[in-house]
Design an enzyme around this catalytic site. Sequence first.
Site, mmCIF file in Angstrom:
data_model
loop_
_atom_site.group_PDB
_atom_site.id
_atom_site.type_symbol
_atom_site.label_atom_id
_atom_site.label_comp_id
_atom_site.label_asym_id
_atom_site.label_seq_id
_atom_site.Cartn_x
_atom_site.Cartn_y
_atom_site.Cartn_z
ATOM 1 N N TYR A 1 0.818 -1.210 0.000
ATOM 2 C CA TYR A 1 0.000 0.000 0.000
ATOM 3 C C TYR A 1 0.849 1.257 0.000
ATOM 4 O O TYR A 1 2.020 1.256 0.362
ATOM 5 C CB TYR A 1 -0.999 0.007 1.159
ATOM 6 C CG TYR A 1 -0.417 0.210 2.537
ATOM 7 C CD1 TYR A 1 -0.372 1.484 3.103
ATOM 8 C CD2 TYR A 1 0.041 -0.861 3.296
ATOM 9 C CE1 TYR A 1 0.116 1.676 4.381
ATOM 10 C CE2 TYR A 1 0.533 -0.671 4.567
ATOM 11 C CZ TYR A 1 0.573 0.592 5.110
ATOM 12 O OH TYR A 1 1.064 0.783 6.369
ATOM 13 N N CYS A 2 0.204 2.329 -0.444
ATOM 14 C CA CYS A 2 0.788 3.671 -0.431
ATOM 15 C C CYS A 2 -0.354 4.635 -0.106
ATOM 16 O O CYS A 2 -1.342 4.235 0.502
ATOM 17 C CB CYS A 2 1.471 4.002 -1.764
ATOM 18 S SG CYS A 2 0.347 4.089 -3.170
ATOM 19 N N ARG A 3 -0.249 5.864 -0.529
ATOM 20 C CA ARG A 3 -1.289 6.853 -0.235
ATOM 21 C C ARG A 3 -2.569 6.575 -1.009
ATOM 22 O O ARG A 3 -3.656 6.531 -0.457
ATOM 23 C CB ARG A 3 -0.776 8.261 -0.534
ATOM 24 C CG ARG A 3 -1.772 9.352 -0.225
ATOM 25 C CD ARG A 3 -1.197 10.741 -0.516
ATOM 26 N NE ARG A 3 -2.241 11.738 -0.497
ATOM 27 C CZ ARG A 3 -3.032 12.037 -1.526
ATOM 28 N NH1 ARG A 3 -2.884 11.410 -2.671
ATOM 29 N NH2 ARG A 3 -3.960 12.946 -1.415
#
Length: 104
Positions: free
Chosen positions: A65-67
């Site tokens: 995951y990221c933003r």
Amino acid sequence: MIPTISVDEVHQRMQAGEGLFLLDVRQPEEHEQFRIVDGMLIPIGELMDRKSELDEYKDREIIVYCRSGNRSAHAVDYLQYLGYNAKNLRGGIIAWLTMMEKNS
């Protein structure tokens, strides 16, 4: 095609007690602001040099995951190329926080 997983599915699996492995590919300051669980942080720009840190997870599903899901999609593509079972958390932290707000 980049394999994805929804925030709802990850949340349900966590609630069921599944020991999920999450990889955060954001920057350290983003990771400090909010993270889903105490998964591993490897910023996307360091992933190629630090990929050996994931060797022990080669046989597990890795949820990246990221933003918003863009950086993590690139990371998943790279990890898939290396033979990992990686999935992109669709919508990233933004989707996670939205889902948590709805559930509270």
